[in-house]
Every structure is written in C-alpha cells, then in structure tokens.
Design a protein around this motif. Structure first.
Motif, PDB file in Angstrom:
ATOM      1  N   SER A 165       0.815  -1.219   0.000  1.00 60.05           N
ATOM      2  CA  SER A 165       0.000   0.000   0.000  1.00 60.05           C
ATOM      3  C   SER A 165       0.842   1.259   0.000  1.00 60.05           C
ATOM      4  CB  SER A 165      -0.934  -0.007   1.217  1.00 60.05           C
ATOM      5  OG  SER A 165      -0.177  -0.084   2.418  1.00 60.05           O
ATOM      6  N   ARG A 166       2.115   1.147   0.423  1.00 59.79           N
ATOM      7  CA  ARG A 166       3.009   2.319   0.429  1.00 59.79           C
ATOM      8  C   ARG A 166       3.959   2.322  -0.758  1.00 59.79           C
ATOM      9  NH1 ARG A 166       5.969   1.659   5.862  1.00 59.79           N
ATOM     10  NH2 ARG A 166       5.468  -0.518   5.497  1.00 59.79           N
ATOM     11  N   ALA A 167       3.737   1.399  -1.723  1.00 57.71           N
ATOM     12  CA  ALA A 167       4.634   1.314  -2.876  1.00 57.71           C
ATOM     13  C   ALA A 167       4.255   2.388  -3.895  1.00 57.71           C
ATOM     14  CB  ALA A 167       4.563  -0.078  -3.485  1.00 57.71           C
ATOM     15  N   LYS A 168       4.536   3.639  -3.555  1.00 56.78           N
ATOM     16  CA  LYS A 168       4.146   4.745  -4.417  1.00 56.78           C
ATOM     17  C   LYS A 168       4.982   4.808  -5.688  1.00 56.78           C
ATOM     18  CE  LYS A 168       2.955   7.375  -0.293  1.00 56.78           C
ATOM     19  NZ  LYS A 168       3.230   8.591   0.511  1.00 56.78           N
ATOM     20  N   ASP A 169       6.134   4.172  -5.693  1.00 55.11           N
ATOM     21  CA  ASP A 169       7.002   4.230  -6.859  1.00 55.11           C
ATOM     22  C   ASP A 169       6.428   3.477  -8.049  1.00 55.11           C
ATOM     23  OD1 ASP A 169       8.757   5.688  -5.360  1.00 55.11           O
ATOM     24  OD2 ASP A 169      10.010   3.970  -4.806  1.00 55.11           O
ATOM     25  N   LEU A 170       5.387   2.672  -7.832  1.00 56.86           N
ATOM     26  CA  LEU A 170       4.806   1.925  -8.942  1.00 56.86           C
ATOM     27  C   LEU A 170       4.265   2.842 -10.029  1.00 56.86           C
ATOM     28  CD1 LEU A 170       2.878  -1.013  -7.221  1.00 56.86           C
ATOM     29  CD2 LEU A 170       5.000  -1.139  -8.506  1.00 56.86           C
ATOM     30  N   ILE A 171       3.863   4.039  -9.653  1.00 53.33           N
ATOM     31  CA  ILE A 171       3.282   4.936 -10.645  1.00 53.33           C
ATOM     32  C   ILE A 171       4.334   5.462 -11.605  1.00 53.33           C
ATOM     33  CG2 ILE A 171       1.451   5.606  -9.053  1.00 53.33           C
ATOM     34  CD1 ILE A 171       2.920   8.220  -8.573  1.00 53.33           C
ATOM     35  N   PHE A 172       5.588   5.297 -11.258  1.00 51.90           N
ATOM     36  CA  PHE A 172       6.654   5.796 -12.127  1.00 51.90           C
ATOM     37  C   PHE A 172       7.225   4.706 -13.031  1.00 51.90           C
ATOM     38  CE2 PHE A 172       6.810   8.432  -8.223  1.00 51.90           C
ATOM     39  CZ  PHE A 172       6.407   9.638  -8.789  1.00 51.90           C
ATOM     40  N   GLY A 178       0.904  -1.181 -12.774  1.00 53.70           N
ATOM     41  CA  GLY A 178       0.012  -1.228 -11.619  1.00 53.70           C
ATOM     42  C   GLY A 178      -1.323  -0.580 -11.859  1.00 53.70           C
ATOM     43  N   ASN A 179      -1.529  -0.003 -13.039  1.00 56.54           N
ATOM     44  CA  ASN A 179      -2.787   0.662 -13.331  1.00 56.54           C
ATOM     45  C   ASN A 179      -3.937  -0.350 -13.356  1.00 56.54           C
ATOM     46  OD1 ASN A 179      -4.587   2.676 -14.031  1.00 56.54           O
ATOM     47  ND2 ASN A 179      -4.191   2.456 -16.219  1.00 56.54           N
ATOM     48  N   CYS A 180      -5.043   0.062 -12.767  1.00 57.01           N
ATOM     49  CA  CYS A 180      -6.271  -0.749 -12.702  1.00 57.01           C
ATOM     50  C   CYS A 180      -6.080  -2.032 -11.894  1.00 57.01           C
ATOM     51  CB  CYS A 180      -6.783  -1.093 -14.095  1.00 57.01           C
ATOM     52  SG  CYS A 180      -7.169   0.341 -15.108  1.00 57.01           S
ATOM     53  N   SER A 181      -5.066  -2.051 -11.050  1.00 58.18           N
ATOM     54  CA  SER A 181      -4.854  -3.226 -10.212  1.00 58.18           C
ATOM     55  C   SER A 181      -5.756  -3.170  -8.990  1.00 58.18           C
ATOM     56  CB  SER A 181      -3.386  -3.322  -9.791  1.00 58.18           C
ATOM     57  OG  SER A 181      -3.017  -2.161  -9.070  1.00 58.18           O
ATOM     58  N   LEU A 182      -5.848  -4.319  -8.306  1.00 58.33           N
ATOM     59  CA  LEU A 182      -6.619  -4.413  -7.069  1.00 58.33           C
ATOM     60  C   LEU A 182      -5.638  -4.554  -5.911  1.00 58.33           C
ATOM     61  CD1 LEU A 182      -9.524  -6.800  -8.154  1.00 58.33           C
ATOM     62  CD2 LEU A 182      -9.564  -4.310  -7.980  1.00 58.33           C
ATOM     63  N   LEU A 183      -5.813  -3.715  -4.909  1.00 59.27           N
ATOM     64  CA  LEU A 183      -4.874  -3.639  -3.791  1.00 59.27           C
ATOM     65  C   LEU A 183      -5.602  -3.925  -2.490  1.00 59.27           C
ATOM     66  CD1 LEU A 183      -2.165  -2.775  -2.413  1.00 59.27           C
ATOM     67  CD2 LEU A 183      -3.041  -0.425  -2.499  1.00 59.27           C
ATOM     68  N   PHE A 184      -5.078  -4.867  -1.714  1.00 65.22           N
ATOM     69  CA  PHE A 184      -5.604  -5.103  -0.375  1.00 65.22           C
ATOM     70  C   PHE A 184      -4.922  -4.140   0.591  1.00 65.22           C
ATOM     71  CE2 PHE A 184      -6.754  -9.095  -2.339  1.00 65.22           C
ATOM     72  CZ  PHE A 184      -8.005  -9.343  -1.787  1.00 65.22           C
ATOM     73  N   ASN A 317      -7.382  -7.964  14.758  1.00 66.30           N
ATOM     74  CA  ASN A 317      -8.677  -8.379  14.231  1.00 66.30           C
ATOM     75  C   ASN A 317      -9.303  -7.217  13.468  1.00 66.30           C
ATOM     76  OD1 ASN A 317     -10.889  -9.960  13.747  1.00 66.30           O
ATOM     77  ND2 ASN A 317     -11.868  -9.527  15.698  1.00 66.30           N
ATOM     78  N   THR A 318      -8.935  -7.058  12.199  1.00 62.43           N
ATOM     79  CA  THR A 318      -9.438  -5.945  11.403  1.00 62.43           C
ATOM     80  C   THR A 318      -9.749  -6.432  10.004  1.00 62.43           C
ATOM     81  OG1 THR A 318      -8.930  -3.719  10.592  1.00 62.43           O
ATOM     82  CG2 THR A 318      -7.120  -5.283  10.666  1.00 62.43           C
ATOM     83  N   PRO A 319     -10.763  -5.895   9.364  1.00 68.70           N
ATOM     84  CA  PRO A 319     -11.042  -6.286   7.973  1.00 68.70           C
ATOM     85  C   PRO A 319     -10.020  -5.696   7.019  1.00 68.70           C
ATOM     86  CG  PRO A 319     -12.630  -4.642   8.731  1.00 68.70           C
ATOM     87  CD  PRO A 319     -11.771  -4.983   9.905  1.00 68.70           C
ATOM     88  N   LEU A 320     -10.052  -6.205   5.783  1.00 67.22           N
ATOM     89  CA  LEU A 320      -9.183  -5.711   4.725  1.00 67.22           C
ATOM     90  C   LEU A 320     -10.009  -4.931   3.716  1.00 67.22           C
ATOM     91  CD1 LEU A 320      -6.972  -8.865   4.006  1.00 67.22           C
ATOM     92  CD2 LEU A 320      -6.303  -6.827   5.275  1.00 67.22           C
ATOM     93  N   ASP A 321      -9.539  -3.759   3.371  1.00 66.60           N
ATOM     94  CA  ASP A 321     -10.165  -2.993   2.302  1.00 66.60           C
ATOM     95  C   ASP A 321      -9.626  -3.459   0.966  1.00 66.60           C
ATOM     96  OD1 ASP A 321     -11.717  -1.446   3.977  1.00 66.60           O
ATOM     97  OD2 ASP A 321     -10.224   0.143   4.162  1.00 66.60           O
ATOM     98  N   ILE A 322     -10.450  -3.388  -0.065  1.00 63.74           N
ATOM     99  CA  ILE A 322     -10.028  -3.684  -1.431  1.00 63.74           C
ATOM    100  C   ILE A 322     -10.094  -2.384  -2.216  1.00 63.74           C
ATOM    101  CG2 ILE A 322     -10.451  -5.076  -3.487  1.00 63.74           C
ATOM    102  CD1 ILE A 322     -11.863  -7.097  -1.726  1.00 63.74           C
ATOM    103  N   LEU A 323      -8.949  -1.959  -2.706  1.00 59.01           N
ATOM    104  CA  LEU A 323      -8.839  -0.685  -3.407  1.00 59.01           C
ATOM    105  C   LEU A 323      -8.567  -0.922  -4.881  1.00 59.01           C
ATOM    106  CD1 LEU A 323      -6.534   1.189  -0.837  1.00 59.01           C
ATOM    107  CD2 LEU A 323      -9.035   1.105  -0.870  1.00 59.01           C
ATOM    108  N   THR A 336      -2.553   9.482  -9.466  1.00 60.24           N
ATOM    109  CA  THR A 336      -2.953   8.168  -8.961  1.00 60.24           C
ATOM    110  C   THR A 336      -4.090   8.323  -7.965  1.00 60.24           C
ATOM    111  OG1 THR A 336      -2.205   6.176  -7.813  1.00 60.24           O
ATOM    112  CG2 THR A 336      -1.225   8.248  -7.114  1.00 60.24           C
ATOM    113  N   SER A 337      -4.977   7.355  -7.967  1.00 62.19           N
ATOM    114  CA  SER A 337      -6.106   7.358  -7.034  1.00 62.19           C
ATOM    115  C   SER A 337      -6.379   5.928  -6.600  1.00 62.19           C
ATOM    116  CB  SER A 337      -7.362   7.954  -7.690  1.00 62.19           C
ATOM    117  OG  SER A 337      -7.780   7.165  -8.787  1.00 62.19           O
ATOM    118  N   LYS A 338      -6.818   5.799  -5.370  1.00 63.42           N
ATOM    119  CA  LYS A 338      -7.180   4.501  -4.817  1.00 63.42           C
ATOM    120  C   LYS A 338      -8.636   4.574  -4.380  1.00 63.42           C
ATOM    121  CE  LYS A 338      -2.481   3.622  -3.153  1.00 63.42           C
ATOM    122  NZ  LYS A 338      -1.620   3.386  -1.969  1.00 63.42           N
ATOM    123  N   ARG A 339      -9.479   3.897  -5.160  1.00 63.65           N
ATOM    124  CA  ARG A 339     -10.914   3.934  -4.894  1.00 63.65           C
ATOM    125  C   ARG A 339     -11.308   2.684  -4.125  1.00 63.65           C
ATOM    126  NH1 ARG A 339     -13.102   3.473  -9.919  1.00 63.65           N
ATOM    127  NH2 ARG A 339     -12.685   5.676 -10.314  1.00 63.65           N
TER     128      ARG A 339
END
Length: 708
Positions: A165-172, A178-184, A317-323, A336-339
């Motif tokens: 989730s902190r791999a911001k360098d992927l956009i470069f 990484g475009n249109c990927s699904l991120l937990f 004990n926490t759920p995972l978001d899917i972005l 970049t945006s994470k929806r």
C-alpha cells in the motif's frame, strides 16, 4: 526475582522503590513482543509463540481474501510473482496449497532473482491469464523487475498485497503496470492521528524532551528550554516564535494512507495499558506471593483476553479494504487514485466475508479480465477434463439425455424428477406432457366416426335381416347365427371406445377382454357358418353320412365350444395377471400413459386363438368355393377371412414396434378393418340381393332343402 515493598522500619526512598519496580517490569516484558510489521502465518501458533502479538493481520487472512476474490470473479487460472527467498517461497507454498484445495490453477510462478533481474521470463511471455498475484515485500529489486517486464504486464491485472500500500514508486514504472490493479489494504477507519494527538500539548508535559524537539522542528516554536531556544534557530536558520495553546500536533502529522503509524500507535497503546495493569498488581501484591513468571503470564493474559482489537491468535482483528488503484497521465504528471471498491472480513459468515462492487471497478480494456484457461461451460453442459492438462483446462460437453445443469461450469449433470424432462438447452426441467390417445385428437375422432358408422351399418343389416327374415337368402344363411355374428361384430366395434381416452385400470382390463371375447364369438360364428356350408353341400347326396350332422345344434355347439376356450383364457388372465395402467417414463419429454397387458402370454394366446379360428374358416371356405353360387356364402367367407388375416398379419408387427398411443392406434385400426371387412364381404352383397333383386326371393325351394 521479585521486588517487594519495604518492611516496617526499613528505610527505602520512593525513587529506589520505583527503580526496582521499573527493573522488574523490564524483566516482565523481556520475552513479550508486540510487532507492527511481522505477517508470517506461523507466528499465530500460540504453542510455539505464546507471548508474541502483532497489530497487523496474518498473511493467512490475506490468502483467504485472495481465494474469495478469485471465486467472486470466477478466476481459476492465475500467475504468481514472488521473491526468491525464504519468505517468498513460504508464501508461494501456502498459496499453492490453498489454491489447489479450491481448484484454482497456477499457470506459472516467477521467482525474482537478483542475478537474472533483466531477463524476460518465458512463462510470462507465453502466459494466457490476465490475472497475476504479487507476493513478497516491496523492494528496489522488485521495482527493477517490474520496470523491466512492464510491457508484458500491460494487459494484466495485478492483485497486490496490503504490504504494497506504500509502494508509491509503482506509478513511475514504464507503462504503469500497476494501473487498474486491485490492492488489499488494512482498514484504519480513516485514522489521521487525531484521536491520540489531539490531547498532546507541550504545556501538559513541559519536561518531555521529545515534545520539545517536535514543537521546535515541526511548529518552530520556543519551548522554554533556554539552551534549545538559543541553539535551534541558529542551526536551522529560521525564525522561531512563541506558540499558543491552539496548535494541535495532528495538524502537521499526516500519514497519506500509510497504516504504519496507526499500527505503532495500537501496539504502544496495548503495551502501555497492559504494563499499567501489571504495575498496579506490583504495587498491590503481598509479600512473597508472586514471581516474575506470574507477572509475565498476567501480562500476556491481559493482552490476549482483554484487548478486543486482537483475536485469539494475538493478531489484529481488522477487515481488509479492497482498493482499485488507478493511475492516469495528464501531460507530464501522473495522477494516482485509490478507490474503495470492497472489503473482506473473516469474522463474517462464509458467504458474506467478501463484499465488493464490480460496477465501480476500472478495468484494463474496460472489461473484466480473463482469468480462466477456457470459457465457462454454459448451463446445459458439463466439464470434461483434458488429458494431460491442468484441471482448470477442460472441454464442455452437453448433458446426457434426461439430465440438466442450471449453472455454469458444472462438473456433473443432474437428473430431472420423474415427472419432468430437460428442455432443449438442458438448462432446466420442464413438466412432461402426458401422451395417450385422447378424444380431442384427430385420429381418435376419425376412429370414433368409423366405429359409429360401422355400428350403424351393422344395425342396418340387422334390420334388413329382421325385415326379410322369411326370405330364402336369410334362411339359407341361418338367420339366428347371422344375428349372433352381427351382434358380436357390433359389440366389437363398440369396444373401440374403451381404447380411446386416458387409460385407467378398469378400461385396461375390459378393453382386451371384451374385444377378445366378442370377436372370438364373431369368428366362431363365421367358422360355424363355414362348417354348415361344407356339411350342407356334402349332405345333398342320398347316401351321404353327413346328413346326420345337419341340424340346429351343430352351429351353436361350434360357437359355444370355441368361445368357451377364449372365455377360459380371459378368466385365467384376469385371475393371475390382469392388465393395468402404467406410466412409461422411458421417452424424452413425455409420460406415456399406457396399459400393461399383465400376462403377455395370455394376450398373445387371445390373438393367436382368434387367428387360428379365422385361418380354419378361411381354409374350409376356400375348399368349398367351387360349389353352386346360389345362396352359397363360401366365397364371401373366403374374402372376409382373407381380409381379416391380411389385416392382423400386417398389424401385429406394427403393434410390436410401436408404443403408447401409436400402439393403440394400430390395434383400433386392425379392429375396424377386420370388422369392416367381414361386414362388407359377407353381408353387403346379401343385402343388395335382398333389396335390389326381388326375383331371388322366389327361388327358395332348393335352398330350403339345403339348410336345416
């Protein structure tokens, strides 16, 4: 080792006591750890690691989320990229085991090796799947590898773990794989630090050196520490000021979606609360009652049992978001945006753990990726594995006759209930229609009309014979025997109505029995007539011994004896194995309501016996066909029996080769044709002679001597 409070009369300063308590607390937490980054599933084993806790979920939860996500989109053909180290191989091993148990096939696995970093993997070049799972921790090596194969990932959809989730360098990266990927990502409930840092003020803790440094570095404020107030402005070459109480620490501390500060905060908070409880126990304990081991157990027990954010395994004990991670290029900038598109919560029931909205996901090529070796088998077909291929590569074959499937990718087809049958597409069952010769059908209407017509003709002939019963022609043909023959023929015609309509047990029994008896009486009457003709003309010689056989009793005896045998067969038939109604389910799409004849032997004995009588009549009539024509009905009997035998010889094979209403149709046709043949060949010529040639009535003296 224990630290006890001072005994009475013993001097010990508060500082010395607190120092000893702090030392003992340090010993207590010496083997207890709360991690905010370790995700190895093995650490959840409390037998091996009873005093290990963490504020991140185990990777095992993420693996389960992978499976649910793949099953949700019906992807069973994926690739895996991971690092060539112990952690990457362990993760790959766990995924292979889990995917195999859920029938998810792995097309290829790529282990990133530093030495071969810039080689293009052949498996990735030849891959057919559009879904690739990224494993392992993000690193510079990983970045270089993805940058090298970016053009091969251009049409692939990546599924990224929460550690990325902190791999911001992927956009470069080139072509932004990484475009249109699904991120937990771990759910933080929009944590901004405000919950904790809102109450943090330098005025509340003026002697805290850490807060002094933060206030001077972040806010450029004076702290009251003369040495720092003098040195920091000179070192940083900035102007400092006196700050008010309104300054809040959270206003300057933003995490930009980074979950790590929150994990650290939770870990420190849990440990602080636990130590506080243990500190209270240390202050309140009695002398020589507790040991260091007891306090360690109490501390671990408190963290395990009293902390609601950790589960029974000591994991967060926490759920995972899917972005949905979407990158777009605008001129020279990369936006970049994470929806948020869904979530995964293992604490929910099995069918409700994954909640995702595919409609708001941005896909590559604007369509859901193909994560399958082949297309889904449509309803109405089942899977057949290809020999030598993965279980996810298969062919689709239609369901066998009588079976169906109502969902895609079915491994087995199901049989429809007995009263239903698959439709044309074999994807659902429809109610079978009942088949029998109903009165509404055209064939039944035609048969009914012919039966009524022949019955009326029979009544007409009976009327003619009754009206002219004293005529030589009627008397020469034995009028009583003719009436018996006509009556039995009429009842045989009326038996046709027992064959039409929905069969029930009573009609199944009556129609064969009644037809067999009445038609046997008719054929016996024809046989009796044939015998009388033979005897009568042989008895014309003065010295003939046949004169003794001429009389009234002979024809009735023939009819009685021949009919009795058929009646006996019918009684035995009804007693041992009578006919009954049955439902024939062997034919597609319909249920044939038919009569089971019960004893097949009795049924064929009935038909065979009638055929035997007809054959004997035919042979006898054929033998006397050359006798004088006057009043001689041998030729008529010959033709009528020839028609009868021809009809039934042709009808029996057709009857045996047909089913249901077609079988009934053949039998009704045989009845009508044989009865009609007897009426037309035997009686219509006589009626014609009686009505159209009156001179025949006067030629009676000879015939009167020949008969009776």
């Amino acid at each position: 080792m224990t630290v006890l409070p001072p005994e009475e009369g013993q001097e010990q300063s508060p500082w010395q006591y607190r120092s000893k308590v702090a030392q003992e607390l340090a010993n207590v937490v010496e083997v207890l750890r709360i991690s905010y980054g370790a995700r190895e599933p093995l650490l959840s084993n409390k037998r091996l690691y009873p005093n290990f806790f963490r504020t991140v979920p185990s990777n095992k939860i993420q693996y389960a989320a992978y499976v649910k996500l793949l099953e949700r989109f019906q992807w069973n053909w994926v690739g895996i990229i991971t690092t060539d180290d112990d952690s990457g191989r362990r993760e790959l091993q766990e995924l292979v085991k889990l995917f195999t148990s859920h029938q998810i096939c792995i097309e290829f696995t790529i282990l990133i090796v530093r030495e071969n970093l810039y080689e293009l993997p052949p498996a990735l070049q030849a891959s057919s799947t559009d879904v690739i799972i990224i494993c392992g921790s993000y690193s510079l090596t990983y970045y270089k590898f993805l940058n090298n194969v970016a053009h091969l990932l251009n049409n692939k959809t990546l599924i990224l773990p929460s550690s990325w989730s902190r791999a911001k360098d992927l956009i470069f990266l080139k072509e932004t794989p990484g475009n249109c990927s699904l991120l937990f990502s771990m759910c933080t409930y929009n944590f901004t630090g405000k919950e904790f840092f809102n109450i943090v003020q330098l005025s509340n803790q003026p002697s805290d050196p850490l807060l002094e440094d933060i206030w001077m570095t972040v806010f450029h404020c004076y702290t009251g520490n003369k040495l720092k107030d003098f040195l920091m402005p000179k070192i940083q070459r900035r102007t400092y000021r006196n700050c008010s109480e309104e300054i809040k620490l959270y206003q300057k501390l933003t995490f930009s979606g980074d979950i790590t500060p929150y994990q650290v905060y939770i870990a420190v908070y849990i440990m602080a609360q636990a130590l506080h409880r243990v500190h209270i126990l240390l202050n309140n304990r009695k002398r020589n009652t507790s040991s260091i081991y007891d306090y360690k157990n109490r501390l671990a027990h408190y963290i395990k049992e009293k902390t609601i954010v950790l589960n029974e395994n000591g994991d967060w004990n926490t759920p995972l978001d899917i972005l949905n991670w979407v990158t777009t290029k605008y001129k020279e900038d990369v936006i970049t945006s994470k929806r948020l598109v869904g979530s995964f919560d293992e604490s929910f029931p099995e069918d409700k753990q994954l909640d995702i909205n595919p409609q708001i996901i941005t896909w590559r090529q604007n369509s859901v990726p193909k994560g399958r070796c082949n297309d889904l088998c449509p309803p109405g077909t089942r899977k057949v594995l290809r020999e030598g291929y993965h279980i996810c590569c298969y062919d689709c074959v239609p369901c066998p006759e009588g079976e169906f499937t109502n969902h895609s990718d079915s491994e087995n087809c199901q049989r429809c209930p007995e009263d239903e049958w698959p439709n044309v597409g074999r994807n659902t069952c429809v109610v079978r229609f009942y088949e029998f010769l109903s009165y509404e059908s055209d064939v039944a209407l035609v048969f009914s009309l012919f039966s009524i017509l022949f019955s009326l003709i029979t009544v007409f002939i009976i009327g003619i014979f009754t009206l002219f019963r004293k005529s030589p022609i009627v008397r020469a043909n034995n009028q009583n025997l003719s009436f018996l023959l006509l009556t039995s023929l009429m009842f045989s015609l009326l038996c046709v109505f027992l064959f039409i309509g929905r069969p029930v047990d009573i009609t199944c029994m009556l129609r064969q029995i009644f037809f067999g008896i009445f038609f046997t009486v008719a054929v016996s009457s024809v046989l009796a007539k044939t015998i009388i003709v033979c005897i009568a003309f042989k008895a014309t010689r003065p010295d003939s011994s046949w004169r003794k056989c001429v009389g009234v009793k002979l024809p009735y005896s023939v009819v009685l004896v021949c009919s009795s045998l058929q009646i006996l067969n019918a009684v035995i038939w009804l007693s041992l194995s009578p006919p009954y109604q049955e439902l024939n389910l062997d034919y597609p799409g319909k249920i044939i309501i038919q009569c089971n004849e019960g004893s097949v032997l009795a049924f064929y004995l009935m038909l065979g016996y009638m055929g035997f009588l007809a054959a004997v009549s035919f042979v006898l009539a054929f033998m006397v066909r050359t006798l004088p024509d006057i009043y001689n009905e041998a030729k008529y009997i010959t033709f009528s029996m020839l028609v009868f035998c021809s009809v039934w010889i042709g009808a029996i094979p057709a009857y045996l080769s047909s089913t249901g209403k077609h079988m009934v149709t053949v039998e009704i046709f045989a009845i009508l044709a044989s009865v009609g043949g007897i009426l037309i060949c035997m009686f219509l010529p006589k009626c014609y002679n009686i009505m159209m040639e009156p001179e025949m009535k006067s030629k009676g003296h000879l015939s009167q001597r020949l008969v009776l």
